[in-house]
Design an enzyme around this catalytic site. Structure first.
Site, PDB file in Angstrom:
ATOM      1  N   ASP A 242     -10.605  29.810  -5.326  1.00  0.00           N
ATOM      2  CA  ASP A 242     -11.722  29.225  -5.589  1.00  0.00           C
ATOM      3  C   ASP A 242     -12.805  30.328  -5.925  1.00  0.00           C
ATOM      4  OD1 ASP A 242     -10.382  26.601  -5.241  1.00  0.00           O
ATOM      5  OD2 ASP A 242     -11.791  25.938  -4.026  1.00  0.00           O
TER       6      ASP A 242
ATOM      7  N   ASP B 121      -9.693  13.654  -9.049  1.00  0.00           N
ATOM      8  CA  ASP B 121     -10.302  14.046  -7.824  1.00  0.00           C
ATOM      9  C   ASP B 121     -10.765  12.721  -7.484  1.00  0.00           C
ATOM     10  OD1 ASP B 121      -9.810  16.703  -8.418  1.00  0.00           O
ATOM     11  OD2 ASP B 121     -11.361  16.857  -9.600  1.00  0.00           O
TER      12      ASP B 121
END
Length: 235
Positions: A8, A129
């Protein structure tokens, strides 16, 4: 089952968040390119790269770092975060990205999803998500009323082959994945890559038994709860 380390990127560093909260940022490495090389040397055939700045701002921010990762690694690179237009999709594929992950855009811009599917086919992945069964978008900052399972069914009908399913309440917690939710998503018949909460080789074994196509591992690798080489030997 394919094991995929996660990188990330935020402010040009390799970070991890807890439950998608930008205020929980922990920097693990200063240079994401070195991290990608490290995972490849340990045996990763595929690496999951998220432009967190891009997810938050709604447009790709860390394209230069993504390009450097691709030049430095032979592993397949999948990229998500801030991919909201055709130019970004075309650019990412042109620089050597193997898979592009559409999240918010897959929900709000059907034309963009269809464009990616018609031009790049199975290399287009949709990220779902979820929080309490409902889909969240825009770097998880907004919750919708869309049910995750309904979205998975709809994506399969449109022609999406692979979904990355993340339970936000589990992400970065090391509490194990939401197996129940994953089971439901798997029932739709799409290929599912599980993400969020994976904390042990036992979790990985269970995901494999359930029929998951892949598993994205983040914090557990960075704090040493899962040894990547050992996991590859077992899975």
């Amino acid at each position: 089952m394919v094991l995929i380390p996660a990188i990330d990127i935020m402010e040009e560093k390799c970070v991890r968040l807890t439950k998608g909260d930008f205020n929980t940022k922990e920097v693990y490495y200063e240079n994401p390119v070195d991290v990608a090389k490290m995972w490849e040397e340990l045996g990763a055939k595929r690496i999951h790269v998220v432009d967190l700045d891009g997810a938050k701002q709604g447009h790709l921010v860390n394209g230069n770092i993504i390009e450097q990762i691709i030049k430095s690694c032979k592993a397949e690179i999948e990229v998500g975060g801030g991919i909201r237009n055709r130019e970004t999709i075309d650019y990412l594929f042109s620089v050597g990205v193997k898979y592009v992950i559409l999240g918010s855009a897959a929900i709000y811009d059907k034309d963009l999803l269809l464009y990616s599917l018609s031009n790049y086919g199975e290399r287009t992945i949709v990220g779902i998500d979820s929080k309490n069964g409902e889909v969240a978008v825009s770097g998880w900052l907004e919750k919708t009323k869309i049910k995750d399972m309904e979205l998975a069914k709809k994506m399969k009908e449109i022609g999406v082959k692979t979904i990355i399913f993340t339970d936000i309440s589990k992400d970065g917690t090391l509490n194990g994945p939401n197996f129940k939710a994953l089971e439901n998503i798997l029932k739709t018949g799409v290929q599912v890559i599980a993400s969020g909460g994976i904390s042990s080789i036992e979790d990985l074994k269970k995901l494999k038994e359930m029929g998951a196509y892949g598993a994205i591992i983040g914090k557990a690798l960075y704090i040493g709860k899962i040894n990547f080489k050992s996991a590859l030997e077992v899975i």
